[in-house]
Scaffold this active site. Structure first.
Site, PDB file in Angstrom:
ATOM      1  N   GLU A  49       0.561  -1.147  -0.065  1.00 29.33           N
ATOM      2  CA  GLU A  49       0.012  -0.135  -0.068  1.00 29.33           C
ATOM      3  C   GLU A  49       0.826   1.215   0.003  1.00 29.33           C
ATOM      4  O   GLU A  49       0.507   2.327   0.609  1.00 29.33           O
ATOM      5  CB  GLU A  49      -1.003  -0.011   1.157  1.00 29.33           C
ATOM      6  CG  GLU A  49      -2.172  -0.905   1.156  1.00 29.33           C
ATOM      7  CD  GLU A  49      -3.686  -0.640   1.647  1.00 29.33           C
ATOM      8  OE1 GLU A  49      -3.598   0.448   2.019  1.00 29.33           O
ATOM      9  OE2 GLU A  49      -4.204  -1.387   1.768  1.00 29.33           O
ATOM     10  N   HIS A 272      -2.296  -1.185   9.969  1.00 28.67           N
ATOM     11  CA  HIS A 272      -1.664  -2.170  10.409  1.00 28.67           C
ATOM     12  C   HIS A 272      -0.543  -2.275  11.101  1.00 28.67           C
ATOM     13  O   HIS A 272       0.124  -1.363  11.278  1.00 28.67           O
ATOM     14  CB  HIS A 272      -1.501  -3.188   9.106  1.00 28.67           C
ATOM     15  CG  HIS A 272      -2.615  -3.508   8.148  1.00 28.67           C
ATOM     16  ND1 HIS A 272      -2.709  -4.811   7.929  1.00 28.67           N
ATOM     17  CD2 HIS A 272      -3.447  -2.808   7.701  1.00 28.67           C
ATOM     18  CE1 HIS A 272      -3.917  -4.872   7.105  1.00 28.67           C
ATOM     19  NE2 HIS A 272      -4.278  -3.677   6.926  1.00 28.67           N
TER      20      HIS A 272
END
Length: 409
Positions: A49, A272
């Site tokens: 990402e 995360h």
């Protein structure tokens, strides 16, 4: 018997959640990740990402001194988001884009535009050849009604096949990434069973971090709390997996995860948690060749379970293709009726225009738009059907080969 000194390899894996214009405090967090990596000095850094090439350039500049070798994988409309930083020269790189990755009309999810892929870099350290894979699979937006499960199972199968068919010349195989699957999910069991990869969390001699190794936790201020309500401790969807060739042995000495906010800061690195593994690689004497053993019946069951999920997705795709095709036919019939009525009016066969001209024109534009949209959807779902059929056939062949080997054992 193990021989020779061990090679220590420190690996860092993180889904950075760096979506341009959408991710909160993105630039600040990218700088924070770069500063931490420069200070900690990991051997390999696997990131997901990193959607903006500007963010990649920032990281590359920051890490140029400690990680002079890097590669950014480009794919899809906005990119794959995958990149690798290494202390050691990257000898080769390759990208494989998954054949199925969601739906273009699901704009609120956006996975289709991301070009989800698996990236491979080949690195040689002290004469040992490493195949390093980094990937990011389709997200799970609703566990109870997971419309993307067949696509994610197909991605797990393609990932497993890609690793099997590209790692024959490697001494050590490493895989890091956001797999968007819980450890007990069929996709993870299929990936590990089909490739022989071992889970660093399950194998680690020492562990430090979030409970149960979770990498998406409610305590993270950027995490979606509603999605984690059924999981008060969080979920583990980010992994470091590994295996070695017969002449080598790999073990995980230590596994750590970040635990919320970065040291001395008020924000975490991402939504995360990062996964950090310390691996020891050692040469060993000739090892016995692989055998089916007791794992083969379980693997056959996993392949069969995955094949069932693919068939469920295939039936859904066939229904969607039929609906889109029927809509296209109806729109085409409406256009033909309008064309016939217009020609009859021009030829003088009709007493007059049966509808006001503006309404007639708007109806024609609407029918043309529906025809175009339905045709595109029909073509998309036709491709989806073919991909699912192809994967189901591959799994059928793999299952038959497993059963034949079991019968001969």
């Amino acid at each position: 018997m193990e021989e020779g000194p061990a090679l220590q390899l420190r690996v860092f894996d993180l889904n950075c959640w760096a979506i341009r214009y959408l991710s909160k405090r993105r630039q600040e967090r990218v700088q924070l990740v770069g500063d931490t990596l420069r200070r900690e000095g990991f051997d390999l850094v696997l990131l997901q990402e990193v959607w903006s090439e500007w963010d990649y350039s920032v990281l590359k500049e920051k890490l140029g001194g400690c990680h002079p070798f890097s590669h950014y994988f480009r794919s899809g409309v906005i990119g794959s988001g995958l990149c690798v930083f290494s202390r050691f020269p990257i000898l080769d790189a390759f990208l494989y884009r998954y054949s199925l990755n969601g739906y273009p009309y699901m704009l609120q999810h956006g996975d289709w535009f991301c070009g989800k892929s698996v990236g491979l870099v080949v690195i040689k350290i002290s004469g040992i050849v490493f195949n390093v894979y980094v990937t990011h699979l389709h997200a799970e937006y609703c566990r109870e009604k997971d419309a993307y499960l067949p696509h994610r199972v197909v991605q797990a199968w393609e990932l497993a096949q890609f690793i099997r068919h590209t790692s024959a010349g490697a001494d050590v195989v490493l895989l890091g990434g956001d797999l968007n699957m819980h450890p007990e999910d069929v996709g993870i069991r299929l990936l590990r069973g089909w490739t022989g990869l071992r889970d660093a969390f399950a194998e680690a001699k020492r562990f430090e971090g979030c409970e149960d190794g979770c990498t998406l936790v409610p305590d993270n201020c950027f995490a979606a709390k509603t999605e984690l309500q059924p999981f008060p401790l969080g979920i583990r969807i980010d992994y470091i997996l590994y295996k070695a060739a017969a002449r080598f042995a790999v073990r995980c000495e230590e596994l750590r995860t970040t635990t919320g906010t970065a040291p001395g800061r008020d924000i975490p690195y991402s939504d995360h948690e990062a996964v950090m593994a310390t691996l020891l690689v050692r040469r060993q004497g000739p090892a016995p060749g692989p055998t089916l053993g007791r794992a083969a019946p379980a693997l056959a069951d996993v392949v069969n379970e995955a094949r069932t999920e693919v068939r469920v997705g295939l039936h859904a795709a066939q229904r969607q293709r039929y609906s889109a095709g029927r809509m296209a036919v109806l729109a085409l019939l409406l256009l033909l009726v309008q064309a016939a009525a217009g020609l009859a009016s021009l030829a003088g066969w009709a007493a007059g225009q049966p509808f006001p001209r503006l309404s007639f024109s708007l109806l024609a534009v609407l029918a043309g738009g529906v025809l175009l949209l339905a045709t595109v959807l029909h073509l998309f779902h036709t491709m989806e059907v073919k991909m699912l059929q192809g994967t189901e056939e591959e799994m059928r062949l793999a299952l038959r080969a497993l059963q034949q080997r079991l019968a001969a054992a």
